[in-house]
Design a protein around this motif. Structure first.
Motif, PDB file in Angstrom:
ATOM      1  N   GLN A   1       0.829  -1.205   0.000  1.00 41.40           N
ATOM      2  CA  GLN A   1       0.000   0.000   0.000  1.00 41.40           C
ATOM      3  C   GLN A   1       0.864   1.255   0.000  1.00 41.40           C
ATOM      4  O   GLN A   1       0.542   2.226  -0.686  1.00 41.40           O
ATOM      5  CB  GLN A   1      -0.953  -0.005   1.215  1.00 41.40           C
TER       6      GLN A   1
ATOM      7  N   CYS B   1      -0.647   4.560  -1.183  1.00 41.53           N
ATOM      8  CA  CYS B   1      -1.871   4.367  -0.404  1.00 41.53           C
ATOM      9  C   CYS B   1      -1.500   3.871   1.003  1.00 41.53           C
ATOM     10  O   CYS B   1      -1.978   2.830   1.441  1.00 41.53           O
ATOM     11  CB  CYS B   1      -2.750   3.353  -1.133  1.00 41.53           C
TER      12      CYS B   1
ATOM     13  N   ARG C   1      -2.180   0.676 -10.515  1.00 45.06           N
ATOM     14  CA  ARG C   1      -2.067   2.002  -9.898  1.00 45.06           C
ATOM     15  C   ARG C   1      -0.788   2.716 -10.307  1.00 45.06           C
ATOM     16  O   ARG C   1      -0.756   3.938 -10.376  1.00 45.06           O
ATOM     17  CB  ARG C   1      -2.105   1.881  -8.372  1.00 45.06           C
TER      18      ARG C   1
ATOM     19  N   PHE D   1     -16.306   3.684  -4.747  1.00 38.87           N
ATOM     20  CA  PHE D   1     -15.291   4.429  -5.481  1.00 38.87           C
ATOM     21  C   PHE D   1     -15.736   4.517  -6.946  1.00 38.87           C
ATOM     22  O   PHE D   1     -15.342   3.698  -7.768  1.00 38.87           O
ATOM     23  CB  PHE D   1     -13.934   3.738  -5.375  1.00 38.87           C
TER      24      PHE D   1
ATOM     25  N   VAL E   1      -9.447  -1.874  -5.210  1.00 37.58           N
ATOM     26  CA  VAL E   1      -9.625  -1.266  -3.896  1.00 37.58           C
ATOM     27  C   VAL E   1      -8.752  -1.997  -2.883  1.00 37.58           C
ATOM     28  O   VAL E   1      -8.748  -3.221  -2.834  1.00 37.58           O
ATOM     29  CB  VAL E   1     -11.108  -1.339  -3.457  1.00 37.58           C
ATOM     30  N   THR E   2      -8.035  -1.229  -2.073  1.00 44.52           N
ATOM     31  CA  THR E   2      -7.197  -1.804  -1.019  1.00 44.52           C
ATOM     32  C   THR E   2      -7.842  -1.554   0.349  1.00 44.52           C
ATOM     33  O   THR E   2      -8.722  -0.686   0.480  1.00 44.52           O
ATOM     34  CB  THR E   2      -5.800  -1.157  -1.015  1.00 44.52           C
TER      35      THR E   2
ATOM     36  N   ASP F   1      -7.657   2.070   1.116  1.00 41.88           N
ATOM     37  CA  ASP F   1      -8.685   2.890   0.460  1.00 41.88           C
ATOM     38  C   ASP F   1      -9.951   2.920   1.311  1.00 41.88           C
ATOM     39  O   ASP F   1     -10.555   3.975   1.509  1.00 41.88           O
ATOM     40  CB  ASP F   1      -9.033   2.328  -0.923  1.00 41.88           C
TER      41      ASP F   1
ATOM     42  N   ARG G   1      -9.451   5.070   4.399  1.00 51.85           N
ATOM     43  CA  ARG G   1      -9.535   6.495   4.097  1.00 51.85           C
ATOM     44  C   ARG G   1     -10.980   6.922   3.866  1.00 51.85           C
ATOM     45  O   ARG G   1     -11.361   8.043   4.220  1.00 51.85           O
ATOM     46  CB  ARG G   1      -8.665   6.851   2.899  1.00 51.85           C
TER      47      ARG G   1
END
Length: 159
Positions: A24, A29, A103, A139, A147-148, A151, A154
Motif C-alpha cells: 500500500q 496508499c 495504480r 469508489f 480497492v485496497t 482505500d 480512508r
C-alpha cells in the motif's frame, strides 16, 4: 457493534500484514489498516482470505474501525445478501500485484480485466464488490476490484 452492511478495517500482523502494508505504501496508499471485512447480520462478518471467503463472528475483530455510511435499510439488506453470496470466493495474492501494477500505470495487457474479475478477491475487493452488487459505488472512479484496505480506511477517515 456495527450495523449490517457496514464494513470494518483492522491491522493484521504477521508477514501477510507487513507485505500488504508495504504494498500500500509503494502504490501511494499508506495505511496502518491491512484487512477489511463486511458486516452481515446476527453478529457475523464475511472476509476474503487465503482458502476462500468465510463467515466469522464480528467479535473476532475487537479492534476494528467501522464505516457508518448513510445507507437505507434496503441497501443494507442488499449488501448483506451480496456478501453472503460471496462465501467461498477464492482469494488471490496476485490481485495485490495487479492492483499495484495498475495504480503505478504499468502497461500489462489484460490487467484491468484481471483486477475486475470477480472469480477471485482479496478482502477489500469483496467489500467493494458487495456494495457494487447492491448498487452502491464506494469508489465511482474505479472498478470494485481496484480497492485496497487502505482505500476503505480512508473512506471512513480511519487513521
Amino acid at each position: 457493534m456495527a450495523t449490517p452492511g457496514d464494513f470494518g478495517v483492522v491491522r493484521i500482523g504477521g508477514m501477510g500484514g507487513r507485505l500488504i502494508s508495504l504494498g500500500q505504501r509503494l502504490i501511494g496508499c499508506p495505511s496502518r489498516f491491512s484487512h477489511a471485512f463486511l458486516v452481515l447480520d446476527n453478529g457475523q462478518i464475511i472476509q476474503g482470505e487465503p482458502g476462500g471467503a468465510k463467515i466469522y463472528s464480528e467479535s473476532d475483530w475487537p479492534g476494528a474501525v467501522y464505516s457508518k455510511l448513510p445507507l437505507t435499510d434496503s441497501q443494507r439488506a442488499a449488501i448483506v445478501a451480496a456478501g453472503r453470496a460471496l462465501v467461498g470466493t477464492p482469494y488471490s495474492w496476485l490481485d495485490y500485484v495487479a492492483i499495484g501494477a495498475q495504480r503505478l500505470g504499468l502497461p500489462f495487457k489484460g490487467l484491468r480485466r484481471y483486477v475486475s474479475d470477480s472469480g477471485h478477491m482479496i478482502c477489500s475487493q469483496l467489500v467493494a464488490d458487495a456494495y457494487a452488487s447492491a448498487g452502491v459505488e464506494l469508489f465511482p472512479d474505479r472498478a470494485p476490484g481496484n480497492v485496497t484496505p487502505g482505500d476503505l480506511a480512508r473512506l471512513i477517515n480511519a487513521r
